[in-house]
Design a protein around this motif. Structure first.
Motif, PDB file in Angstrom:
ATOM      1  N   LEU A  41       0.820  -1.210   0.000  1.00 43.23           N
ATOM      2  CA  LEU A  41       0.000   0.000   0.000  1.00 43.23           C
ATOM      3  C   LEU A  41       0.856   1.263   0.000  1.00 43.23           C
ATOM      4  O   LEU A  41       0.430   2.305  -0.498  1.00 43.23           O
TER       5      LEU A  41
ATOM      6  N   LEU B  42      -2.260   2.460  -5.356  1.00 42.44           N
ATOM      7  CA  LEU B  42      -2.925   2.126  -4.100  1.00 42.44           C
ATOM      8  C   LEU B  42      -2.698   3.213  -3.053  1.00 42.44           C
ATOM      9  O   LEU B  42      -3.591   3.511  -2.262  1.00 42.44           O
TER      10      LEU B  42
ATOM     11  N   ASN C 126      -8.059   4.217   0.648  1.00 39.55           N
ATOM     12  CA  ASN C 126      -7.044   3.361   1.257  1.00 39.55           C
ATOM     13  C   ASN C 126      -6.292   4.035   2.400  1.00 39.55           C
ATOM     14  O   ASN C 126      -5.569   3.359   3.146  1.00 39.55           O
TER      15      ASN C 126
ATOM     16  N   GLN D 297     -15.645  -2.697   1.957  1.00 40.27           N
ATOM     17  CA  GLN D 297     -14.325  -2.763   2.581  1.00 40.27           C
ATOM     18  C   GLN D 297     -14.397  -2.284   4.015  1.00 40.27           C
ATOM     19  O   GLN D 297     -13.859  -2.916   4.930  1.00 40.27           O
TER      20      GLN D 297
ATOM     21  N   PHE E 184      -8.410  -6.627  -1.500  1.00 39.75           N
ATOM     22  CA  PHE E 184      -7.365  -6.255  -2.454  1.00 39.75           C
ATOM     23  C   PHE E 184      -7.006  -7.476  -3.299  1.00 39.75           C
ATOM     24  O   PHE E 184      -5.998  -8.134  -3.069  1.00 39.75           O
TER      25      PHE E 184
END
Length: 347
Positions: free
Chosen positions: A54, A60, A66, A249, A308
């Motif tokens: 990440l 990302l 995120n 998520q 992911f």
């Protein structure tokens, strides 16, 4: 800070009160040692894997949804490396002392992780449950320009980080009271003195804990309802695959958190508003909540990894699909003459 120390030689025998505390540990210390050790290794490896990708993957890293995930993983990483390691070491020896000499800095670090980092997860989950509404339904209106993204997305994260850091470092390392450490007890006694100050204790449990849990519950429930209603409207031109991924998520993380945190918060509310008759309501469940709360940290990296798929594919070290190749092969017929044919072979 004025500190008084209730310390003794680590080789002294456990007094009767400490022994009673150990007997009330649920499950027993040796069981917790193996459970913590097994989950710790796999969860820490998952946290490191996710944080690495990440932070190094530009796409990302720049995705707004995120950023709070990165914060969660950083908090869980610190808890697993330090806080859980302290507990594992103590449970290995019976649950009442560590293999190393306890000092004031270690005690303060342990308390800061136990109270500050777990508290930060609850607060950031509450904000993330609100922000998901913006990311899913108001992205084009409120996050269109860099200025909007700074004030709507980045500034709240910065302010929450400053607030949480200042509050927990202040009440734990520089409290307006006299701190007492018990070097012979688990986590130095697990009782920072600010808990004895009613308004500070109320602010921490109410503001940073219970209120945030209820905000997370309401916002997550509202997000599910809005997704269902919005999806039924045929005229909406939203990329539901992308937005559904962002929504679920967080919802999956919230479900894990609320399963453990919300019942505990509800018990505390009943104890506070129920008066003396309910002061001990649900007190028998406290050891269980204390034990299961750690699984929020253990399981959170795996839940994040589930969302992911591009990172999950990196965990496959080889491709199990059999690849077909076509090439010439020589065989011998009944008359001992060589004949070449095209045959399929598998690798």
């Amino acid at each position: 800070m004025n500190d008084t120390f209730n310390s003794s030689n680590s080789s002294t025998e456990i007094d009767e009160e400490t022994q009673n505390e150990l007997e009330s540990v649920i499950p027993p210390a040796q069981v917790q040692f193996w459970i913590f050790l097994i989950f710790q290794v796999s969860s820490l490896a998952c946290s490191i894997f996710l944080l690495y990708h990440l932070l190094t993957n530009r796409q990302l890293r720049r995705a707004l949804h995120n950023h709070v995930i990165i914060i969660f993983l950083f908090l869980t990483f610190c808890i697993e490396v330090f806080d859980n390691s302290f507990y594992i070491d103590a449970y290995r020896l019976g649950g009442y002392q560590n293999s190393f000499t306890m000092t004031v800095p270690i005690c303060l670090l342990w308390w800061l992780l136990d109270y500050g980092f777990y508290g930060a997860i609850t607060v950031f989950l509450a904000w993330a449950s609100i922000e998901r509404h913006i990311l899913v339904f108001h992205h084009h209106h409120l996050l269109r320009t860099k200025r909007q993204r700074f004030f709507v997305h980045y500034l709240p994260l910065i302010l929450l980080s400053i607030y949480l850091t200042t509050f927990y470092i202040g009440v734990i390392c520089f409290p307006p009271c006299e701190t007492t450490f018990d070097f012979t007890a688990l986590a130095c006694g697990l009782s920072p003195c600010y808990e004895e100050i009613s308004w500070l204790n109320t602010w921490d449990y109410l503001g940073n804990g219970i209120v945030c849990s209820f905000i997370e519950t309401i916002s997550s429930s509202a997000l599910i309802i809005r997704i269902i209603l919005q999806k039924r409207r045929a005229h909406q031109q939203l990329n539901w695959r992308k937005h559904r991924k962002m929504a679920f998520q967080l919802l999956s993380i919230s479900c894990l958190s609320l399963t453990i945190v919300f019942p505990q918060s509800l018990i505390i509310v009943i104890q506070q508003i129920g008066g003396p008759d309910y002061s001990e309501f649900g007190i028998e469940a406290d050891p269980y909540f204390f034990f299961f709360y750690t699984f929020l940290v253990f399981l959170l990296p795996f839940i994040c990894l589930c969302h992911f798929p591009e990172l999950r594919r990196k965990l496959r070290f080889y491709n199990r699909k059999r690849q077909l190749t076509v090439g010439p092969m020589t065989i011998i017929d009944e008359n001992r003459q060589a004949i070449q044919v095209r045959a399929k072979a598998t690798e």
